[in-house]
Design a protein around this motif. Structure first.
Motif, PDB file in Angstrom:
ATOM      1  N   ASP A 183      28.608  43.470  23.067  1.00 40.93           N
ATOM      2  CA  ASP A 183      27.668  44.285  22.113  1.00 40.93           C
ATOM      3  C   ASP A 183      27.915  45.712  22.041  1.00 40.93           C
ATOM      4  OD1 ASP A 183      25.554  42.308  21.925  1.00 40.93           O
ATOM      5  OD2 ASP A 183      24.435  42.681  24.128  1.00 40.93           O
ATOM      6  N   LEU A 184      29.245  46.037  22.561  1.00 42.07           N
ATOM      7  CA  LEU A 184      29.976  47.785  22.780  1.00 42.07           C
ATOM      8  C   LEU A 184      30.814  47.553  21.859  1.00 42.07           C
ATOM      9  CD1 LEU A 184      30.192  48.423  26.678  1.00 42.07           C
ATOM     10  CD2 LEU A 184      28.436  48.784  24.742  1.00 42.07           C
ATOM     11  N   SER A 185      30.342  48.200  20.427  1.00 41.86           N
ATOM     12  CA  SER A 185      31.089  48.397  19.515  1.00 41.86           C
ATOM     13  C   SER A 185      32.798  49.045  20.421  1.00 41.86           C
ATOM     14  CB  SER A 185      31.387  49.254  18.261  1.00 41.86           C
ATOM     15  OG  SER A 185      31.009  50.757  19.020  1.00 41.86           O
ATOM     16  N   ALA A 186      33.406  49.331  20.644  1.00 36.99           N
ATOM     17  CA  ALA A 186      34.354  49.848  21.860  1.00 36.99           C
ATOM     18  C   ALA A 186      35.475  49.243  21.950  1.00 36.99           C
ATOM     19  CB  ALA A 186      34.051  51.464  22.497  1.00 36.99           C
ATOM     20  N   VAL A 187      34.560  48.340  22.717  1.00 35.02           N
ATOM     21  CA  VAL A 187      35.146  47.177  23.767  1.00 35.02           C
ATOM     22  C   VAL A 187      35.674  46.209  22.190  1.00 35.02           C
ATOM     23  CG1 VAL A 187      35.267  44.711  24.528  1.00 35.02           C
ATOM     24  CG2 VAL A 187      34.308  46.770  25.968  1.00 35.02           C
ATOM     25  N   GLN A 188      35.276  46.155  21.426  1.00 35.26           N
ATOM     26  CA  GLN A 188      35.691  44.805  20.386  1.00 35.26           C
ATOM     27  C   GLN A 188      36.591  45.896  19.572  1.00 35.26           C
ATOM     28  OE1 GLN A 188      32.262  44.695  18.095  1.00 35.26           O
ATOM     29  NE2 GLN A 188      30.865  43.519  18.794  1.00 35.26           N
ATOM     30  N   GLU A 189      36.690  46.989  19.679  1.00 32.02           N
ATOM     31  CA  GLU A 189      37.423  47.628  18.609  1.00 32.02           C
ATOM     32  C   GLU A 189      38.740  48.234  19.464  1.00 32.02           C
ATOM     33  OE1 GLU A 189      36.448  51.706  17.980  1.00 32.02           O
ATOM     34  OE2 GLU A 189      34.616  51.244  16.235  1.00 32.02           O
ATOM     35  N   LEU A 190      38.596  47.879  20.965  1.00 33.64           N
ATOM     36  CA  LEU A 190      39.635  47.671  21.448  1.00 33.64           C
ATOM     37  C   LEU A 190      40.711  46.678  22.285  1.00 33.64           C
ATOM     38  CD1 LEU A 190      41.785  49.166  23.646  1.00 33.64           C
ATOM     39  CD2 LEU A 190      39.770  48.788  25.521  1.00 33.64           C
ATOM     40  N   ASP A 191      40.063  45.788  21.268  1.00 28.46           N
ATOM     41  CA  ASP A 191      40.128  44.483  21.773  1.00 28.46           C
ATOM     42  C   ASP A 191      40.980  43.693  20.492  1.00 28.46           C
ATOM     43  OD1 ASP A 191      39.173  43.643  24.494  1.00 28.46           O
ATOM     44  OD2 ASP A 191      37.861  42.497  23.378  1.00 28.46           O
ATOM     45  N   THR A 192      40.505  44.400  19.288  1.00 29.85           N
ATOM     46  CA  THR A 192      41.102  44.053  18.294  1.00 29.85           C
ATOM     47  C   THR A 192      42.307  44.912  17.627  1.00 29.85           C
ATOM     48  OG1 THR A 192      39.205  44.403  17.225  1.00 29.85           O
ATOM     49  CG2 THR A 192      40.837  44.803  15.276  1.00 29.85           C
ATOM     50  N   LEU A 193      42.818  46.388  18.349  1.00 29.58           N
ATOM     51  CA  LEU A 193      43.432  46.875  18.496  1.00 29.58           C
ATOM     52  C   LEU A 193      44.771  46.351  19.247  1.00 29.58           C
ATOM     53  CD1 LEU A 193      45.074  49.492  17.646  1.00 29.58           C
ATOM     54  CD2 LEU A 193      44.273  50.664  19.275  1.00 29.58           C
ATOM     55  N   ILE A 194      43.642  45.831  19.875  1.00 31.05           N
ATOM     56  CA  ILE A 194      45.527  45.008  21.438  1.00 31.05           C
ATOM     57  C   ILE A 194      45.972  43.492  19.949  1.00 31.05           C
ATOM     58  CG2 ILE A 194      45.643  43.752  23.202  1.00 31.05           C
ATOM     59  CD1 ILE A 194      43.518  45.653  24.333  1.00 31.05           C
ATOM     60  N   ASP A 195      45.170  42.815  19.647  1.00 27.61           N
ATOM     61  CA  ASP A 195      45.847  41.986  18.868  1.00 27.61           C
ATOM     62  C   ASP A 195      46.235  41.994  17.813  1.00 27.61           C
ATOM     63  OD1 ASP A 195      44.550  40.501  20.329  1.00 27.61           O
ATOM     64  OD2 ASP A 195      42.036  40.392  19.178  1.00 27.61           O
ATOM     65  N   GLN A 196      45.639  42.842  17.082  1.00 25.44           N
ATOM     66  CA  GLN A 196      46.748  43.788  15.811  1.00 25.44           C
ATOM     67  C   GLN A 196      48.357  43.740  16.046  1.00 25.44           C
ATOM     68  OE1 GLN A 196      44.065  46.678  14.195  1.00 25.44           O
ATOM     69  NE2 GLN A 196      42.980  45.348  12.890  1.00 25.44           N
ATOM     70  N   THR A 197      48.599  44.783  17.523  1.00 26.49           N
ATOM     71  CA  THR A 197      49.717  45.531  18.009  1.00 26.49           C
ATOM     72  C   THR A 197      50.081  44.188  18.650  1.00 26.49           C
ATOM     73  OG1 THR A 197      48.512  47.627  18.999  1.00 26.49           O
ATOM     74  CG2 THR A 197      50.823  46.861  19.876  1.00 26.49           C
ATOM     75  N   LYS A 198      49.401  43.344  19.015  1.00 27.21           N
ATOM     76  CA  LYS A 198      50.926  42.097  19.334  1.00 27.21           C
ATOM     77  C   LYS A 198      51.004  41.287  18.220  1.00 27.21           C
ATOM     78  CE  LYS A 198      48.601  41.037  23.810  1.00 27.21           C
ATOM     79  NZ  LYS A 198      47.909  40.551  25.074  1.00 27.21           N
ATOM     80  N   LEU A 199      50.583  40.672  17.363  1.00 30.27           N
ATOM     81  CA  LEU A 199      50.807  40.347  15.881  1.00 30.27           C
ATOM     82  C   LEU A 199      51.841  41.159  15.629  1.00 30.27           C
ATOM     83  CD1 LEU A 199      50.132  37.978  13.878  1.00 30.27           C
ATOM     84  CD2 LEU A 199      48.747  39.570  13.151  1.00 30.27           C
ATOM     85  N   TYR A 200      51.704  42.456  15.339  1.00 27.85           N
ATOM     86  CA  TYR A 200      52.732  43.080  14.503  1.00 27.85           C
ATOM     87  C   TYR A 200      54.008  43.366  15.608  1.00 27.85           C
ATOM     88  CZ  TYR A 200      55.109  47.827  12.947  1.00 27.85           C
ATOM     89  OH  TYR A 200      56.375  47.927  12.988  1.00 27.85           O
ATOM     90  N   ARG A 201      54.184  43.526  16.631  1.00 27.39           N
ATOM     91  CA  ARG A 201      55.280  43.158  17.290  1.00 27.39           C
ATOM     92  C   ARG A 201      56.161  41.529  17.122  1.00 27.39           C
ATOM     93  NH1 ARG A 201      53.728  47.035  22.581  1.00 27.39           N
ATOM     94  NH2 ARG A 201      53.765  49.222  21.273  1.00 27.39           N
ATOM     95  N   THR A 202      55.163  40.623  17.139  1.00 28.56           N
ATOM     96  CA  THR A 202      55.893  39.766  16.602  1.00 28.56           C
ATOM     97  C   THR A 202      56.559  39.390  15.622  1.00 28.56           C
ATOM     98  OG1 THR A 202      54.113  38.374  16.070  1.00 28.56           O
ATOM     99  CG2 THR A 202      54.427  38.307  18.384  1.00 28.56           C
ATOM    100  N   GLN A 203      55.724  39.850  14.891  1.00 30.60           N
ATOM    101  CA  GLN A 203      55.878  39.813  13.445  1.00 30.60           C
ATOM    102  C   GLN A 203      57.323  40.918  12.917  1.00 30.60           C
ATOM    103  OE1 GLN A 203      52.989  40.216  11.251  1.00 30.60           O
ATOM    104  NE2 GLN A 203      52.481  38.088  11.027  1.00 30.60           N
ATOM    105  N   ASN A 204      57.998  41.622  13.645  1.00 31.02           N
ATOM    106  CA  ASN A 204      58.800  42.679  13.855  1.00 31.02           C
ATOM    107  C   ASN A 204      59.649  42.751  14.711  1.00 31.02           C
ATOM    108  OD1 ASN A 204      57.858  44.705  11.560  1.00 31.02           O
ATOM    109  ND2 ASN A 204      56.304  43.860  12.698  1.00 31.02           N
TER     110      ASN A 204
END
Length: 204
Positions: A183-204
């Motif tokens: 229900d908390l948008s801030a948690v959703q945004e934080l989790d998304t940022l974490i996942d995007q960062t992990k994905l970026y680092r596995t590809q670079n």
């Protein structure tokens, strides 16, 4: 007779003091056990930053130190806010702590990357470029790439701090102790940022 009464009062008072002490000790241990946010990681990385003093990257290091200090303050505030709101509900606190610790992990990795780039930076070669007036040639490009990479990690740190700011505000606005993290948008945004960062680092 008066002596025995006096001794009895002393024993009673000592017993009351002992019980009071044990209650405070139990409360302290309970509060400690519910401090699930990994604040120690922030403290350790902040110490490393404050010990680093390179010739180049002065501006970046000032910003990085400021980010670490802000992160430390936010973790204290979030820890207090979450414990105040959820009380002894360890499950609810743990759910929040998992997302928060994920953000701390990304922040910590960014700081480590910045310090690593700074430590391997060829300061002598960089100074030689300017001494020989080659700062407008292709010779400067590898050095500029290091500055750009550090700036990118600082930018990501700023995004993480902004997510934590929003999360702190949302926690203070909570009115239902049974609230779901989704229900908390801030948690959703934080989790998304974490996942995007992990994905970026596995590809670079």
């Amino acid at each position: 007779m008066g002596l025995w009464i006096g001794i009895g009062l002393v024993i009673i008072l000592a017993g009351i003091a002992f019980v009071s002490f044990k209650k405070r000790q139990a409360n302290s241990q309970q509060q400690q056990s519910l401090s699930l946010i990994n604040k120690e990681a922030v403290e350790q990385i902040t110490k490393k930053v404050k010990k680093t003093n390179p010739k180049a990257f002065k501006k970046q290091m000032r910003e990085l130190e400021n980010q670490c200090d802000r992160m430390s303050a936010k973790m204290d505030q979030l820890d207090q806010a979450i414990n105040d709101y959820f009380g002894d509900s360890r499950i609810s606190i743990a759910k929040f702590a998992n997302s928060i610790n994920g953000g701390i992990g990304v922040f910590e990795q960014n700081v480590e990357r910045i310090l690593s780039r700074i430590n391997i930076f060829d300061q002598d070669g960089y100074e030689h470029i300017f001494k020989t007036h080659q700062e407008y040639s292709d010779q400067i490009l590898p050095y500029q790439a290091s500055f750009d990479a550090v700036d990118e990690d600082l930018k990501l740190n700023q995004e993480i701090l902004a997510r934590f700011d929003k999360l702190l505000m949302e926690v203070h606005k909570l009115s239902d102790p049974k609230v779901e993290l989704s229900d908390l948008s801030a948690v959703q945004e934080l989790d998304t940022l974490i996942d995007q960062t992990k994905l970026y680092r596995t590809q670079n």
